[in-house]
Every structure is written in structure tokens, then in C-alpha cells.
Design a protein around this motif. Structure first.
Motif, PDB file in Angstrom:
ATOM      1  N   ALA A   2     -15.699 124.971  54.677  1.00  0.00           N
ATOM      2  CA  ALA A   2     -15.741 124.137  55.885  1.00  0.00           C
ATOM      3  C   ALA A   2     -17.171 124.006  56.394  1.00  0.00           C
ATOM      4  O   ALA A   2     -17.582 122.927  56.836  1.00  0.00           O
ATOM      5  CB  ALA A   2     -14.834 124.714  56.965  1.00  0.00           C
ATOM      6  N   ARG A   5     -19.203 121.537  54.503  1.00  0.00           N
ATOM      7  CA  ARG A   5     -18.849 120.145  54.810  1.00  0.00           C
ATOM      8  C   ARG A   5     -19.242 119.752  56.231  1.00  0.00           C
ATOM      9  O   ARG A   5     -18.883 118.681  56.705  1.00  0.00           O
ATOM     10  CB  ARG A   5     -17.355 119.930  54.609  1.00  0.00           C
ATOM     11  CG  ARG A   5     -16.938 120.072  53.164  1.00  0.00           C
ATOM     12  CD  ARG A   5     -15.551 119.573  52.972  1.00  0.00           C
ATOM     13  NE  ARG A   5     -15.015 119.951  51.682  1.00  0.00           N
ATOM     14  CZ  ARG A   5     -13.774 119.707  51.306  1.00  0.00           C
ATOM     15  NH1 ARG A   5     -12.946 119.061  52.121  1.00  0.00           N
ATOM     16  NH2 ARG A   5     -13.339 120.092  50.137  1.00  0.00           N
ATOM     17  N   HIS A   7     -18.530 121.333  59.210  1.00  0.00           N
ATOM     18  CA  HIS A   7     -17.617 121.662  60.309  1.00  0.00           C
ATOM     19  C   HIS A   7     -18.110 122.894  61.064  1.00  0.00           C
ATOM     20  O   HIS A   7     -18.745 123.768  60.493  1.00  0.00           O
ATOM     21  CB  HIS A   7     -16.214 121.953  59.781  1.00  0.00           C
ATOM     22  CG  HIS A   7     -15.572 120.782  59.131  1.00  0.00           C
ATOM     23  ND1 HIS A   7     -15.117 119.694  59.835  1.00  0.00           N
ATOM     24  CD2 HIS A   7     -15.315 120.513  57.819  1.00  0.00           C
ATOM     25  CE1 HIS A   7     -14.599 118.818  58.994  1.00  0.00           C
ATOM     26  NE2 HIS A   7     -14.717 119.281  57.767  1.00  0.00           N
ATOM     27  N   HIS A   8     -17.796 122.944  62.344  1.00  0.00           N
ATOM     28  CA  HIS A   8     -18.003 124.159  63.125  1.00  0.00           C
ATOM     29  C   HIS A   8     -16.749 125.004  62.959  1.00  0.00           C
ATOM     30  O   HIS A   8     -15.634 124.498  63.084  1.00  0.00           O
ATOM     31  CB  HIS A   8     -18.250 123.872  64.607  1.00  0.00           C
ATOM     32  CG  HIS A   8     -18.423 125.115  65.404  1.00  0.00           C
ATOM     33  ND1 HIS A   8     -19.609 125.812  65.416  1.00  0.00           N
ATOM     34  CD2 HIS A   8     -17.560 125.822  66.162  1.00  0.00           C
ATOM     35  CE1 HIS A   8     -19.469 126.888  66.168  1.00  0.00           C
ATOM     36  NE2 HIS A   8     -18.225 126.920  66.632  1.00  0.00           N
ATOM     37  N   SER A  24     -23.146 127.238  63.161  1.00  0.00           N
ATOM     38  CA  SER A  24     -21.880 126.565  62.872  1.00  0.00           C
ATOM     39  C   SER A  24     -20.700 127.516  62.730  1.00  0.00           C
ATOM     40  O   SER A  24     -19.584 127.081  62.501  1.00  0.00           O
ATOM     41  CB  SER A  24     -22.006 125.763  61.574  1.00  0.00           C
ATOM     42  OG  SER A  24     -22.950 124.743  61.739  1.00  0.00           O
ATOM     43  N   THR A  46     -11.198 123.080  69.339  1.00  0.00           N
ATOM     44  CA  THR A  46     -10.705 123.215  67.971  1.00  0.00           C
ATOM     45  C   THR A  46      -9.675 122.130  67.692  1.00  0.00           C
ATOM     46  O   THR A  46      -8.849 121.816  68.538  1.00  0.00           O
ATOM     47  CB  THR A  46     -10.050 124.607  67.793  1.00  0.00           C
ATOM     48  OG1 THR A  46     -11.013 125.605  68.097  1.00  0.00           O
ATOM     49  CG2 THR A  46      -9.542 124.811  66.390  1.00  0.00           C
ATOM     50  N   VAL A 170      -9.464 122.914  53.532  1.00  0.00           N
ATOM     51  CA  VAL A 170     -10.361 122.022  54.270  1.00  0.00           C
ATOM     52  C   VAL A 170      -9.959 120.562  54.025  1.00  0.00           C
ATOM     53  O   VAL A 170      -9.943 119.759  54.958  1.00  0.00           O
ATOM     54  CB  VAL A 170     -11.836 122.284  53.905  1.00  0.00           C
ATOM     55  CG1 VAL A 170     -12.756 121.266  54.564  1.00  0.00           C
ATOM     56  CG2 VAL A 170     -12.234 123.703  54.327  1.00  0.00           C
ATOM     57  N   GLU A 174      -8.886 118.027  56.983  1.00  0.00           N
ATOM     58  CA  GLU A 174      -9.577 116.754  57.199  1.00  0.00           C
ATOM     59  C   GLU A 174      -8.633 115.562  57.073  1.00  0.00           C
ATOM     60  O   GLU A 174      -8.708 114.621  57.864  1.00  0.00           O
ATOM     61  CB  GLU A 174     -10.721 116.600  56.179  1.00  0.00           C
ATOM     62  CG  GLU A 174     -11.862 117.553  56.399  1.00  0.00           C
ATOM     63  CD  GLU A 174     -12.918 117.479  55.303  1.00  0.00           C
ATOM     64  OE1 GLU A 174     -14.017 117.985  55.552  1.00  0.00           O
ATOM     65  OE2 GLU A 174     -12.649 116.931  54.202  1.00  0.00           O
TER      66      GLU A 174
END
Length: 187
Positions: A2, A5, A7-8, A24, A46, A170, A174
């Protein structure tokens, strides 16, 4: 995966110091899976919760059922609707007479009972859920080739690497393809 890519990630861990925090990645310690307030405080902002709860000890455990009960409550309080949870092939209707199912139940029956208690809590939650029914996990590098489906046969030798599993999780976070489904993943 993640993080790669962009993402946090907020990682809830049972023991502090599991991850090295970064810009992150935030680590939140959640030592008691019944502590809903600690989880609720970690969820604002989130969009997806990925649960990889599992009992590590032999003998009776309720960590999955209790943890997911807390997660569902916290998610509803925080307004998070998407839940992806790891379970195991061999629970509920997949608990059959196959060699795989018999071997898993012979070795980790208490953990399988905990997963069986967890799944109905998820399906009755009203959340947008996916329950991933895993075969044996392995520690090899990502190979990038795996199969996912709701009716894949799981054999005694079936496995999935943790890195490939992470890629699938992930992907599913997504772009949900298995909402309200029980996908299986194998290499």
C-alpha cells in the motif's frame, strides 16, 4: 504494498515497535482487541479496514471474533464502510472432507473455530465486506502471478505468498471486485 502505491497506512498492532513509522505509515498500538475506543480514534480519514487478525497461541482463542466485533463498532462510529477480512479456507461451508480441510482442522481447530465465529459477525454487520478465505501462507517473494476466485479448489499443497496476498488486498481496497463475497487466492 500500500505504501508503494502511495497510500497512507495506519497499522494497528498488538505490540508497539512492529513497524518503523514514516510520513505515510502510522503505527497505533491496540493491545486489547476489545478496546473499541482505541480503534475508533485510529480510524478517522480511513476509507478501508483490512483485518489480518489471528490467534498465535495453541488452545482456545477468540481474538478474531472479539477483534472484528470491536472493529465493526469502531468502523460504524468512524463512518468507515469497507472491510476486507482475512479468514481461512476450511471454515463454515468449506469445512468439508477434503485433505486440506481435514489437515487444517487437525492442526489448528481452535483458530478455525474462532474464524467461524468471526465470519457471521462480518456478514451481519451492514458493512461493505469481503472475506478472503486463505490457504496456507508462505514467505516467498512476490511472484505477481496468482489466481483469485470464489470457487477455486484448495488442495493440500495450495498456498499463497504474503507479498502476493498483500498485492491482492491493496487491489481489492482500491477497486472492489469481491464485495459481499468470499474469494480464495492461490499461486
Amino acid at each position: 504494498m500500500a505504501l508503494q502505491r502511495g497510500h497512507h497506512v495506519v497499522a494497528l498492532v498488538r505490540r508497539a515497535g512492529t513497524f518503523e513509522p514514516s510520513e505515510s505509515l502510522s503505527e497505533v498500538t491496540w493491545p486489547e482487541v476489545t478496546d473499541v475506543s482505541a480503534l475508533t480514534r485510529a480510524l478517522p480519514g480511513t476509507s478501508v479496514v483490512i483485518s489480518a487478525l489471528g490467534g498465535a497461541d495453541k488452545g482456545p482463542t477468540t481474538v478474531c471474533a472479539e477483534g472484528i466485533r470491536s472493529a465493526i463498532t469502531a468502523m460504524k462510529e468512524a463512518g468507515v464502510a469497507r472491510l476486507i477480512a482475512l479468514s481461512a479456507h476450511g471454515v463454515l461451508e468449506t469445512h468439508d472432507k477434503s485433505l486440506y480441510s481435514r489437515a487444517v482442522w487437525a492442526n489448528v481447530a481452535e483458530r478455525m473455530r474462532d474464524k467461524e465465529a468471526m465470519e457471521p459477525l462480518i456478514t451481519a454487520s451492514g458493512l461493505n465486506w469481503t472475506i478472503v478465505r486463505l490457504p496456507k501462507l508462505s514467505d516467498h517473494d512476490a511472484i505477481g502471478k496468482y489466481r483469485v476466485g470464489t470457487d477455486l479448489p484448495i488442495r493440500l499443497w495450495s498456498s499463497i505468498g504474503r507479498a502476493d496476498l498483500a498485492a491482492f488486498l491493496v487491489d481489492e481496497a482500491e477497486t472492489p471486485r469481491y464485495a459481499h463475497a468470499y474469494p480464495r487466492i492461490i499461486r
